[in-house]
Design a protein around this motif. Structure first.
Motif, PDB file in Angstrom:
ATOM      1  N   PRO A 162       0.822  -1.209   0.000  1.00  0.00           N
ATOM      2  CA  PRO A 162       0.000   0.000   0.000  1.00  0.00           C
ATOM      3  C   PRO A 162       0.864   1.271   0.000  1.00  0.00           C
ATOM      4  CG  PRO A 162      -0.881  -1.596   1.546  1.00  0.00           C
ATOM      5  CD  PRO A 162       0.426  -2.159   1.052  1.00  0.00           C
ATOM      6  N   ARG A 163       1.990   1.220   0.675  1.00  0.00           N
ATOM      7  CA  ARG A 163       2.875   2.378   0.743  1.00  0.00           C
ATOM      8  C   ARG A 163       3.470   2.690  -0.637  1.00  0.00           C
ATOM      9  NH1 ARG A 163       8.298   2.555   4.466  1.00  0.00           N
ATOM     10  NH2 ARG A 163       6.875   2.093   6.168  1.00  0.00           N
ATOM     11  N   SER A 164       3.928   1.625  -1.330  1.00  0.00           N
ATOM     12  CA  SER A 164       4.478   1.828  -2.672  1.00  0.00           C
ATOM     13  C   SER A 164       3.397   2.311  -3.634  1.00  0.00           C
ATOM     14  CB  SER A 164       5.057   0.535  -3.244  1.00  0.00           C
ATOM     15  OG  SER A 164       5.856  -0.098  -2.301  1.00  0.00           O
ATOM     16  N   LEU A 165       2.191   1.764  -3.493  1.00  0.00           N
ATOM     17  CA  LEU A 165       1.100   2.172  -4.392  1.00  0.00           C
ATOM     18  C   LEU A 165       0.859   3.675  -4.257  1.00  0.00           C
ATOM     19  CD1 LEU A 165      -1.062   1.287  -6.424  1.00  0.00           C
ATOM     20  CD2 LEU A 165      -2.617   0.943  -4.491  1.00  0.00           C
ATOM     21  N   ASP A 166       0.880   4.185  -3.039  1.00  0.00           N
ATOM     22  CA  ASP A 166       0.689   5.626  -2.849  1.00  0.00           C
ATOM     23  C   ASP A 166       1.780   6.432  -3.543  1.00  0.00           C
ATOM     24  OD1 ASP A 166      -1.692   5.576  -1.550  1.00  0.00           O
ATOM     25  OD2 ASP A 166      -0.868   5.817   0.476  1.00  0.00           O
ATOM     26  N   ALA A 167       3.015   5.927  -3.451  1.00  0.00           N
ATOM     27  CA  ALA A 167       4.118   6.632  -4.112  1.00  0.00           C
ATOM     28  C   ALA A 167       3.887   6.675  -5.622  1.00  0.00           C
ATOM     29  CB  ALA A 167       5.449   5.956  -3.795  1.00  0.00           C
ATOM     30  N   VAL A 168       3.372   5.575  -6.182  1.00  0.00           N
ATOM     31  CA  VAL A 168       3.105   5.521  -7.628  1.00  0.00           C
ATOM     32  C   VAL A 168       1.954   6.463  -7.998  1.00  0.00           C
ATOM     33  CG1 VAL A 168       2.320   4.024  -9.515  1.00  0.00           C
ATOM     34  CG2 VAL A 168       4.006   3.162  -7.870  1.00  0.00           C
ATOM     35  N   LEU A 169       0.824   6.331  -7.291  1.00  0.00           N
ATOM     36  CA  LEU A 169      -0.372   7.096  -7.659  1.00  0.00           C
ATOM     37  C   LEU A 169      -0.185   8.601  -7.484  1.00  0.00           C
ATOM     38  CD1 LEU A 169      -3.362   4.956  -6.287  1.00  0.00           C
ATOM     39  CD2 LEU A 169      -2.079   4.753  -8.420  1.00  0.00           C
ATOM     40  N   SER A 170       0.626   8.984  -6.511  1.00  0.00           N
ATOM     41  CA  SER A 170       0.756  10.414  -6.188  1.00  0.00           C
ATOM     42  C   SER A 170       1.313  11.219  -7.356  1.00  0.00           C
ATOM     43  CB  SER A 170       1.668  10.597  -4.968  1.00  0.00           C
ATOM     44  OG  SER A 170       2.983  10.160  -5.285  1.00  0.00           O
ATOM     45  N   ILE A 171       2.067  10.569  -8.247  1.00  0.00           N
ATOM     46  CA  ILE A 171       2.714  11.302  -9.332  1.00  0.00           C
ATOM     47  C   ILE A 171       1.692  11.998 -10.245  1.00  0.00           C
ATOM     48  CG2 ILE A 171       4.274  11.094 -11.329  1.00  0.00           C
ATOM     49  CD1 ILE A 171       5.551  10.810  -8.497  1.00  0.00           C
ATOM     50  N   GLY A 172       0.517  11.379 -10.407  1.00  0.00           N
ATOM     51  CA  GLY A 172      -0.520  11.984 -11.264  1.00  0.00           C
ATOM     52  C   GLY A 172      -0.851  13.401 -10.839  1.00  0.00           C
ATOM     53  N   GLU A 173      -1.091  13.595  -9.543  1.00  0.00           N
ATOM     54  CA  GLU A 173      -1.451  14.920  -9.037  1.00  0.00           C
ATOM     55  C   GLU A 173      -0.232  15.833  -8.948  1.00  0.00           C
ATOM     56  OE1 GLU A 173      -3.371  12.419  -8.436  1.00  0.00           O
ATOM     57  OE2 GLU A 173      -5.406  13.241  -8.418  1.00  0.00           O
ATOM     58  N   VAL A 174       0.928  15.251  -8.679  1.00  0.00           N
ATOM     59  CA  VAL A 174       2.136  16.089  -8.583  1.00  0.00           C
ATOM     60  C   VAL A 174       2.403  16.760  -9.941  1.00  0.00           C
ATOM     61  CG1 VAL A 174       4.639  16.059  -8.248  1.00  0.00           C
ATOM     62  CG2 VAL A 174       3.158  14.783  -6.677  1.00  0.00           C
ATOM     63  N   VAL A 175       2.334  15.965 -11.032  1.00  0.00           N
ATOM     64  CA  VAL A 175       2.654  16.565 -12.329  1.00  0.00           C
ATOM     65  C   VAL A 175       1.511  17.428 -12.863  1.00  0.00           C
ATOM     66  CG1 VAL A 175       4.475  14.979 -13.051  1.00  0.00           C
ATOM     67  CG2 VAL A 175       2.110  14.403 -13.557  1.00  0.00           C
ATOM     68  N   SER A 176       0.260  17.023 -12.641  1.00  0.00           N
ATOM     69  CA  SER A 176      -0.840  17.859 -13.159  1.00  0.00           C
ATOM     70  C   SER A 176      -0.809  19.238 -12.497  1.00  0.00           C
ATOM     71  CB  SER A 176      -2.198  17.185 -12.936  1.00  0.00           C
ATOM     72  OG  SER A 176      -2.494  17.114 -11.555  1.00  0.00           O
ATOM     73  N   SER A 177      -0.527  19.261 -11.195  1.00  0.00           N
ATOM     74  CA  SER A 177      -0.531  20.551 -10.494  1.00  0.00           C
ATOM     75  C   SER A 177       0.636  21.422 -10.941  1.00  0.00           C
ATOM     76  CB  SER A 177      -0.516  20.347  -8.977  1.00  0.00           C
ATOM     77  OG  SER A 177       0.603  19.587  -8.575  1.00  0.00           O
ATOM     78  N   ARG A 178       1.765  20.796 -11.235  1.00  0.00           N
ATOM     79  CA  ARG A 178       2.909  21.564 -11.755  1.00  0.00           C
ATOM     80  C   ARG A 178       2.557  22.196 -13.103  1.00  0.00           C
ATOM     81  NH1 ARG A 178       7.897  22.202  -9.581  1.00  0.00           N
ATOM     82  NH2 ARG A 178       8.734  20.519  -8.301  1.00  0.00           N
ATOM     83  N   ILE A 179       1.917  21.394 -13.967  1.00  0.00           N
ATOM     84  CA  ILE A 179       1.573  21.895 -15.299  1.00  0.00           C
ATOM     85  C   ILE A 179       0.568  23.045 -15.193  1.00  0.00           C
ATOM     86  CG2 ILE A 179       0.409  21.286 -17.479  1.00  0.00           C
ATOM     87  CD1 ILE A 179       1.588  18.409 -17.096  1.00  0.00           C
ATOM     88  N   VAL A 180      -0.438  22.869 -14.354  1.00  0.00           N
ATOM     89  CA  VAL A 180      -1.471  23.907 -14.232  1.00  0.00           C
ATOM     90  C   VAL A 180      -0.876  25.188 -13.636  1.00  0.00           C
ATOM     91  CG1 VAL A 180      -3.585  24.528 -12.976  1.00  0.00           C
ATOM     92  CG2 VAL A 180      -3.446  22.341 -14.205  1.00  0.00           C
TER      93      VAL A 180
END
Ligand code: ADP
Ligand code: ASP
Ligand code: MG
Length: 446
Positions: free
Chosen positions: A112-130
């Motif tokens: 579960p910990r690794s899954l969070d690290a993987v999934l978090s990238i979606g919001e990290v990059v979208s927010s950077r782009i916006v």
């Protein structure tokens, strides 16, 4: 006072959507903007994690390369002066992700910990782009890493916020910008433990992030910008032409969200209620529409009911015990099993010798059943569903309950309950009967 504006996946899906976002954000002074991952990205990252778990390193890497290309294309289209820097950030995040996923594929293990690290990238990059796109369009926007402000417990894949700690960090890092008139952009859905491990709030959790940030800054309003006009009288994927619900009380909105109205994450209302902050659901394609206003004193709906919601594919657990007859402590013992295996139950009905409950998350159900069998007989009925009719008027008009049951005609009902709040009526029925039952209820009340 600032507003919080949350944009869901479809509202940041592509360059056109981001242009619409910019036009909407531009009109507010010093808002806090919370964004989801680009549409479908979280689903795809879940699939990548699945590939890693299966040891499919090559396919996982190919899927990530596609994701990277998509993000680079979107970032290129919406930025100018900030382009190179943004592309570099996106590449760096994906480089790290590709390395991580490769390691997970070698180990064939995704905790579960690794899954969070993987999934978090979606919001990290979208927010950077916006953030970069806003700045390049003349909006004074600042990106802040949500993982450094939203503090949670360590319950990975469904973490709960530490409101005190989060508020302190928001006051220290977000508020100084908004106080100067700046716009702050953060990713939704993600946070981290006090010790700095990345966590997520559970699927659909960006709404919850928006409410947490809203409560932390004492926002004037929390706006949920999405792909429908607001809260509708029923799920548009189930009932063809639902109507817009213009106003809802906090309690009505909570019940609807809890029982399946996906437009709002079930926990969103809590932080808003605590600080009495109105929540508005709005359509990012039709920004001039009024949407749905959710507030403490929102006048009851014009019609008899506010809306319907449904939760598909739940399992009914029937627990029977002759020893239950007059035995105090039986229910405690029973629910203690559900608690031990962290399995939430939604609807509960009891008779003298049996208890029936519905379960949505069946991941630990085998263990629950095995433990219940130490003191009761247990049977399971899968492929069931819950339909919930919600409205403050249910409290004052006792005939509504009968009308609802009557409208269902000969649809077989498995359980029926009306909670003490009397703000909702809940039906449990076969999942296959949901479309017909929803259509009949909708026809009768809307
Ligand atoms: P976002 O990506 O913006 O968070 P979601 O997909 O999570 O959007 O939620 C919006 C979707 O919720 C709508 O497209 C609709 O299909 C679904 N939905 C289910 N029930 C309702 C309801 N009662 N009112 C509005 N939308 C609903
Ligand atoms: N991107 C996350 C999800 O798809 C969070 C959200 O969009 O609310 O679940
Ligand atoms: Mg959502």
């Amino acid at each position: 006072m600032s507003v919080v504006m949350k944009f869901g996946g479809t509202s940041v899906a592509d360059p056109d959507a981001i242009e619409r976002l910019i036009a909407i954000v531009r009109k507010e002074r010093a808002p806090v903007v919370v964004v989801s991952a680009l549409a479908k990205v979280t689903d795809e990252l879940v699939a990548v994690a699945g590939l890693a778990e299966a040891g499919e390193a090559v396919r996982a890497a190919a899927a990530l390369q596609q994701q990277l290309d998509r993000h680079l294309a979107v970032a290129t289209a919406v930025t100018t002066a900030n382009r190179e820097q943004t592309l570099a950030h996106v590449r760096a995040e994906f480089d790290e992700l590709i390395g991580l996923v490769h390691a997970l594929a070698v180990l064939r293990e995704v905790s579960p910990r690794s899954l969070d690290a993987v999934l978090s990238i979606g919001e990290v990059v979208s927010s950077r782009i916006v953030a970069a796109a806003l700045a390049d369009h003349g909006v004074p926007a600042e990106w802040i890493d949500a993982r450094s402000v939203l503090v949670t417990d360590a319950e990975h894949n469904g973490a709960a916020p530490d409101m005190e700690a989060t508020r302190a960090r928001v006051q220290a890092s977000v508020v100084p910008h908004t106080a100067r008139g700046g716009t702050v952009v953060l990713g939704g859905f993600v946070g981290s433990t006090g010790g700095g491990l990345t966590t997520t709030l559970g699927r659909g959790g960006s709404d919850y992030s928006a409410a947490i940030f809203g409560a932390s800054i004492g926002a004037r309003e929390i706006q949920i910008w999405t792909d429908v006009d607001g809260m509708l009288t029923a799920d548009p994927r189930v009932v063809p032409k639902p109507r817009l619900v213009p106003r809802l009380t906090f309690a009505e909105a909570s019940e609807l969200a809890y029982f399946g109205a996906k437009v709002l994450h079930p926990s969103t209302i809590l932080p808003a209620v605590d600080r009495n902050i109105p929540v508005r659901i709005l359509n990012s394609r039709r920004p001039d529409n009024p949407g749905t206003l959710i507030a403490a004193d929102s006048a009851a709906a014009g019609g008899p009911l506010a809306a319907l919601a449904c939760k598909r594919d739940v399992t009914v657990v029937d627990i029977t015990s002759t020893r239950m007859l007059m035995a105090h402590g039986f229910l405690r013992r029973l629910f203690e099993v559900f608690e031990r295996f962290k399995t939430a139950v939604d609807v509960v009905t009891t008779s003298e010798v049996s208890v029936s409950v519905t379960v949505d998350d069946t991941r630990r159900l085998d263990a629950v059943v095995e433990n219940l069998q130490h003191f009761a007989e247990v049977s399971l009925e899968p492929e069931m569903a819950i339909i919930c009719a919600v409205g403050e008027n249910l409290r004052s008009d006792p005939t509504l309950f009968a009308r609802a049951v009557t409208s269902l005609g000969c649809v077989p009902l498995r359980l029926v309950s009306q909670a003490a709040s009397r703000r909702n009526i809940t039906f449990v029925l076969r999942d296959g009967d949901v479309p017909q039952a929803m259509a009949q209820l909708h026809e009768a009340f809307f």
